[in-house]
Design an enzyme around this catalytic site. Structure first.
Site, short mmCIF file in Angstrom:
data_model
loop_
_atom_site.label_atom_id
_atom_site.label_comp_id
_atom_site.label_asym_id
_atom_site.label_seq_id
_atom_site.Cartn_x
_atom_site.Cartn_y
_atom_site.Cartn_z
N CYS A 3 1.17 -1.39 -0.17
CA CYS A 3 -0.18 -0.43 -0.23
C CYS A 3 1.06 1.30 0.40
O CYS A 3 1.99 1.07 0.58
CB CYS A 3 -0.73 -0.03 1.73
SG CYS A 3 0.14 0.17 2.73
N CYS A 30 2.38 2.33 2.95
CA CYS A 30 4.23 0.99 3.56
C CYS A 30 4.61 1.12 2.16
O CYS A 30 6.18 1.34 2.80
CB CYS A 30 3.45 -0.22 2.68
SG CYS A 30 2.75 -1.72 3.86
#
Length: 77
Positions: free
Chosen positions: A11, A14
């Site tokens: 994501c 991240c």
């Protein structure tokens, strides 16, 4: 050498955490190897239920929180 692992499924948070971790390691002047752990089974094996998470030398130091580079540097000392 510090082993830095970013646990997350890829994501945007991240990716940002990975960039912050790299910046923190470079600014701290430490030797490091960074790894992205994206497999959900591998993430769960760390005991992590919320991502992004940060592990240093195999130990989870943060989960479910976006850390800045300055916050990450504190874990290196």
């Amino acid at each position: 050498m510090k082993k830095i692992q970013i646990l997350g499924t890829g994501c945007p948070k991240c990716k940002t955490l990975m960039a912050n971790a790299e910046r923190a390691a470079q600014e701290a002047g430490i030797e490091y190897a960074i790894e992205k752990v994206q497999d959900i089974n591998d993430i769960v094996s760390f005991g992590v239920m919320t991502t992004p998470a940060l592990a240093l030398n195999g130990k989870v130091v943060s989960a479910g929180k976006m850390l800045s580079a300055d916050e990450i540097k504190k874990f290196f000392s």
